[in-house]
Design a protein around this motif. Sequence first.
Motif, short mmCIF file in Angstrom:
data_model
loop_
_atom_site.label_atom_id
_atom_site.label_comp_id
_atom_site.label_asym_id
_atom_site.label_seq_id
_atom_site.Cartn_x
_atom_site.Cartn_y
_atom_site.Cartn_z
N PRO A 34 33.80 -1.10 0.11
CA PRO A 34 32.38 -1.31 -0.24
C PRO A 34 32.23 -2.33 -1.37
O PRO A 34 33.10 -2.44 -2.24
N LEU A 35 31.14 -3.06 -1.36
CA LEU A 35 30.89 -4.05 -2.39
C LEU A 35 30.49 -3.35 -3.69
O LEU A 35 29.49 -2.63 -3.74
N GLY A 36 31.29 -3.54 -4.74
CA GLY A 36 31.04 -2.86 -6.01
C GLY A 36 30.69 -3.84 -7.12
O GLY A 36 31.07 -5.01 -7.09
N ILE A 37 29.98 -3.32 -8.12
CA ILE A 37 29.56 -4.13 -9.26
C ILE A 37 29.87 -3.38 -10.55
O ILE A 37 29.67 -2.16 -10.65
N ALA A 38 30.38 -4.10 -11.54
CA ALA A 38 30.63 -3.52 -12.86
C ALA A 38 29.38 -3.64 -13.72
O ALA A 38 28.73 -4.69 -13.77
N PHE A 264 35.30 -4.08 -7.93
CA PHE A 264 34.03 -4.32 -8.59
C PHE A 264 33.96 -5.76 -9.10
O PHE A 264 34.82 -6.18 -9.88
N ILE A 265 32.96 -6.51 -8.64
CA ILE A 265 32.73 -7.83 -9.23
C ILE A 265 32.24 -7.62 -10.66
O ILE A 265 31.38 -6.77 -10.91
N GLU A 266 32.80 -8.37 -11.59
CA GLU A 266 32.31 -8.35 -12.97
C GLU A 266 32.09 -9.79 -13.41
O GLU A 266 33.04 -10.55 -13.53
#
Length: 288
Positions: A34-38, A264-266
């Motif tokens: 799944p596409l995650g975000i920080a 997670f993209i940060e």
Amino acid sequence: MKKNFTLLVLALAWIFCPTETFSQKKGDPMLQVPLGIASYTFRNHWKNGVEPTLDIIQKLGFTEFEGGAPQGVSPEDFKKMLNDRGISIPSTGTGFELLESDPQAVADRAKALGASYVMCAWIPHKRGAFSKEDADRAIKAFNEGGKVLKENGITFKYHVHGYEFQPYGDGTLFDYLVENTDPRYVSLQMDVMWTHFGGGDPVALLKKYGNRWVSLHLKDFRKGAPKDMSGLTGPENDVALGEGELDFPGILREANKIGIKHMFIEDESDHELEALPKSIAYLKSLTY
């Protein structure tokens, strides 16, 4: 006899050929989680309103969030706001000192958010001079705190930040940290940019420590920018994924082999709303 020969050939192929030959086909997407975000990506947005910020995150297509509730919002309310937008919180963070002094409080906060993981992203030390003594303090805190978290059904992970690659013995202080933390209680999160920034090789380290890694922070580093072991650099050196020095096809390929389930993209730049769509499009463009 012919059947036995066929089985022998298949068995030998399984042993000597890369695993991905059997699990991946040409053209399959490399982003398989799944596409995650920080949370830190939106550090400048929460003041404009929590729900409007979560609306942005939802519209960008993120379905996993790593972080805690913004100031003034209870963990329970924040969890509901995210769930209402189809976003889960598999992972949250903690400061080192709280983990060291009161790991049960860390566990209670994580459970209120519904998180299964807690990460710590910084070990106290003198800038640019991470030492064995610093590592020993962390080893004790991580082993003891990680045990309490496990007893509460939560996995602790240390977020690599780049300063740990000081030479030590036949390797680095990062190697020393990994070798002296109990894998039952201490897992790892690779921030691929900070690993690269500190002189580590993300792909090689994923291979070396295998399933100790449970998640990634994805960000890229501006081509030709100076690197050191401080674990600190300016936002101008954070670029959209695919525009910098990092080998994301290699990183994703190895992460998929290990079975990492959370990435997670940060974005630490000052133009995250411009960069994030580029980063997402780049990740989704990568195929086997």
